[in-house]
Design an enzyme around this catalytic site. Sequence first.
Site, PDB file in Angstrom:
ATOM      1  N   LYS A   1       0.873  -1.390   0.102  1.00 51.34           N
ATOM      2  CA  LYS A   1      -0.376   0.120   0.492  1.00 51.34           C
ATOM      3  C   LYS A   1       1.245   1.266  -0.240  1.00 51.34           C
ATOM      4  O   LYS A   1       1.927   1.090   0.593  1.00 51.34           O
ATOM      5  CB  LYS A   1      -0.549   0.038   1.226  1.00 51.34           C
ATOM      6  CG  LYS A   1      -1.966  -1.033   0.898  1.00 51.34           C
ATOM      7  CD  LYS A   1      -2.531  -0.951  -0.226  1.00 51.34           C
ATOM      8  CE  LYS A   1      -3.909  -2.210  -0.035  1.00 51.34           C
ATOM      9  NZ  LYS A   1      -3.178  -2.937  -0.285  1.00 51.34           N
TER      10      LYS A   1
HETATM   11  C1  LIG Z   1      -9.601  -3.167  -1.844  1.00 52.53           C
HETATM   12  C2  LIG Z   1      -8.608  -4.215  -0.748  1.00 52.53           C
HETATM   13  N1  LIG Z   1      -9.835  -4.266   0.353  1.00 52.53           N
HETATM   14  C3  LIG Z   1      -9.221  -4.682   2.285  1.00 52.53           C
HETATM   15  C4  LIG Z   1      -7.725  -4.745   1.686  1.00 52.53           C
HETATM   16  C5  LIG Z   1      -7.013  -5.829   2.887  1.00 52.53           C
HETATM   17  O1  LIG Z   1      -5.613  -5.183   2.934  1.00 52.53           O
HETATM   18  P1  LIG Z   1      -4.836  -6.146   4.509  1.00 52.53           P
HETATM   19  O2  LIG Z   1      -4.379  -6.250   3.853  1.00 52.53           O
HETATM   20  O3  LIG Z   1      -4.091  -5.052   5.097  1.00 52.53           O
HETATM   21  O4  LIG Z   1      -5.721  -7.520   5.116  1.00 52.53           O
HETATM   22  C6  LIG Z   1      -7.062  -4.514   0.360  1.00 52.53           C
HETATM   23  C7  LIG Z   1      -5.474  -4.817   1.033  1.00 52.53           C
HETATM   24  O5  LIG Z   1      -4.836  -5.736   0.759  1.00 52.53           O
HETATM   25  C8  LIG Z   1      -7.484  -3.883  -0.355  1.00 52.53           C
HETATM   26  O6  LIG Z   1      -6.713  -3.724  -2.093  1.00 52.53           O
END
Ligand SMILES: Cc1ncc(COP(=O)(O)O)c(C=O)c1O
Lengths: 385, 385
Positions: free
Chosen positions: B216
């Site tokens: 990110k």
């Molecule tokens: C659209 C979206 N939602 C949720 C997430 C979930 O985040 P995480 O990977 O920190 O659990 C991500 C990223 O991985 C994402 O791109």
Amino acid sequence: MNALPSAIIDALRAVLGPENATLHEPRFQGHEQRYVQDCIASTFVSSVGAYVDRFERELADYTGARRAVAVVNGTAALQIALQLAGVEAKDEVIVPALTFVATANAVHYLGAVPHFADSAKNTLGLDPTALRDWLGATAERSGDAWRNRHTGRRLRALVPMHTFGHPCDLNALLSVAHDYRLTLVEDAAESLGSRYHSRHTGTFGRLGTLSFNGNKIITTGGGGAILTDDKHLADHAKHLSTTAKVPHRWDYMHDEIGYNFRMPNINAALGCAQLEQLPKFLASKRRLAARYREAFAGLEQASLMQEPQGCESNYWLQTLILDEAAADQRDAILTATNDAGLMTRPAWTLMHQLPPYRDFPLAPLPMAESLARRLINLPSSAGLA
Amino acid sequence: MNALPSAIIDALRAVLGPENATLHEPRFQGHEQRYVQDCIASTFVSSVGAYVDRFERELADYTGARRAVAVVNGTAALQIALQLAGVEAKDEVIVPALTFVATANAVHYLGAVPHFADSAKNTLGLDPTALRDWLGATAERSGDAWRNRHTGRRLRALVPMHTFGHPCDLNALLSVAHDYRLTLVEDAAESLGSRYHSRHTGTFGRLGTLSFNGNKIITTGGGGAILTDDKHLADHAKHLSTTAKVPHRWDYMHDEIGYNFRMPNINAALGCAQLEQLPKFLASKRRLAARYREAFAGLEQASLMQEPQGCESNYWLQTLILDEAAADQRDAILTATNDAGLMTRPAWTLMHQLPPYRDFPLAPLPMAESLARRLINLPSSAGLA
Ligand SMILES: Cc1ncc(COP(=O)(O)O)c(C=O)c1O
Ligand SMILES: Cc1ncc(COP(=O)(O)O)c(C=O)c1O
């Protein structure tokens, strides 16, 4: 102040000196800074990285498990281990009433139902004799499985927990599990470094789980691991904990519903350094146990928890157990010690007494209830002795 | 090699030079080492610590949300946000078909059912016009709520996601949510730094969520946050993410079933340093978007995704969209660019095409299906321009 609390403070001071003492704090005197700096410099701080692989390899080597899978914490480790043990929604899973809430929560997250069982005095963990009696009266065979005759639900798994690092009676529990077709999953969150008949806890069940929370014997900030001798289960645990993404050069395909439960590389870097320190921590905690034993020897109304026969405990949390006659002084002791800057703590509220778990199936719990009224954890950090 | 793939490689090389380029990598050139070292030296690496408090405060300041609650990752943030939005088992929750699987998984973890909706071409996020049409045909009123007339399930929440950092049409989506009594929860995992009519994404819904995964715009190794203007919801989010333990000097009492979803302090330390760098990262990504625009200007068969009108996008992942006529060259382009050391990636497999989500409710998805065949993410790291 009453005699018992002040005798306990004196005994603690004889070991700990005049300083304040917390219950358990981490210690970073090895390569922690170096490995974490290296990890940041590499830019691989997140889901992929060399420290995760190394931490998993070294955990497997240390525990003797064939495989270790690092995850985000001990709760997540349990959830995945239970799922891989075949626990499905509406199954019942036998867990101790005397445990940290995560053991019951992990069962609940799968839509399954924790079923609370009693503890043994000599281990503080599940009592195999009481459990066998209880299942004899409660379980009924139905085809290949056993059901709870009162609820009709399938009994699917048995989750012993090694309380404060003391191994519970695994051989006897394995025998109960075998007879009632329960898959054994060990919650070894507190027992890294503890052995039962020379073999590391967490390696007796089909799967076992560890925690590296900040209060544990070693820490990764937050973290956990799944141990298993079954390569397929380990691969599946890795898959489930990494969103069940199918490896591909660029496609994002997930073949089942997984979780984001991987341990970040920066936390694994801390873990690698901590694991190097573990032998020192274990030696220090064993010394502390011996020194407490000496200092509390004259105390008539309480005894210190010692490692069960045939076991080597990590002595994660040192534990004083008040005699029945002194149980009513527990809160006075907690108040006096904490007021004196010596942090102590009672047992967790028993699971069946927590509001969210009040109406769940349970065995008679006389020993858990007795221990919960009498048990006090003492300052236990590595480095205190 | 075919003309289009090589034209794309030429355009990429014109911007990126002769070096290999990954899709997105983190950058640690601020106080990352210092804060993390300080955190380890303090021994507060785990669940309690000053960096967690500071990171939450600074996230709230930066986004303009009244409160931010740091958690272990963006998936956990979504799960808690949805639970607090009132999503219960068997409810349906509308999510885009074009998203990362975590959006759907978080709904599923609550026992609820994701219901997939189409995307708009200009934002890549939920299409409010198509959604209103679909609900007009599909939702029926029942008392205070609206139900899916085909499944009978209550429609409970709407989860827009700001794809690759581009804000979707929040005002129009809020109006649909209002008319169908859907609680809006924004999945702003990809859009830290992105604004819709000057207001930060993630602050329009009742709750919004961020991710600080390694890929990110800023990273904490693994991490996420819940944003909300409602103090009670924020307090409840904190409570649920810290095992629902009731504060007490020594008692372990949990008044509901919570989670171990807290962000460790060591990860928050990294986050504090990264947040300081965010303005630089945003500027660099905006420059990169401009340079790609220049380099791809002559390309006839594709266009670059630009921030929607009235929005300021963080340009997290730069995105090329092939014309329909060139869609069949997508795989050749992916192969050629990746072979050339220039990492590119297609859209995620659409949710309804993933094996675990194949039989779930869905709207017609013509635009999502078209975009999924045509979209290519380009190297996007901060620091490339
Ligand atoms: C659209 C979206 N939602 C949720 C997430 C979930 O985040 P995480 O990977 O920190 O659990 C991500 C990223 O991985 C994402 O791109
Ligand atoms: C017995 C027991 N089980 C499970 C856990 C959960 O581990 P974690 O806190 O890493 O999620 C813990 C520790 O907190 C524990 O003591």
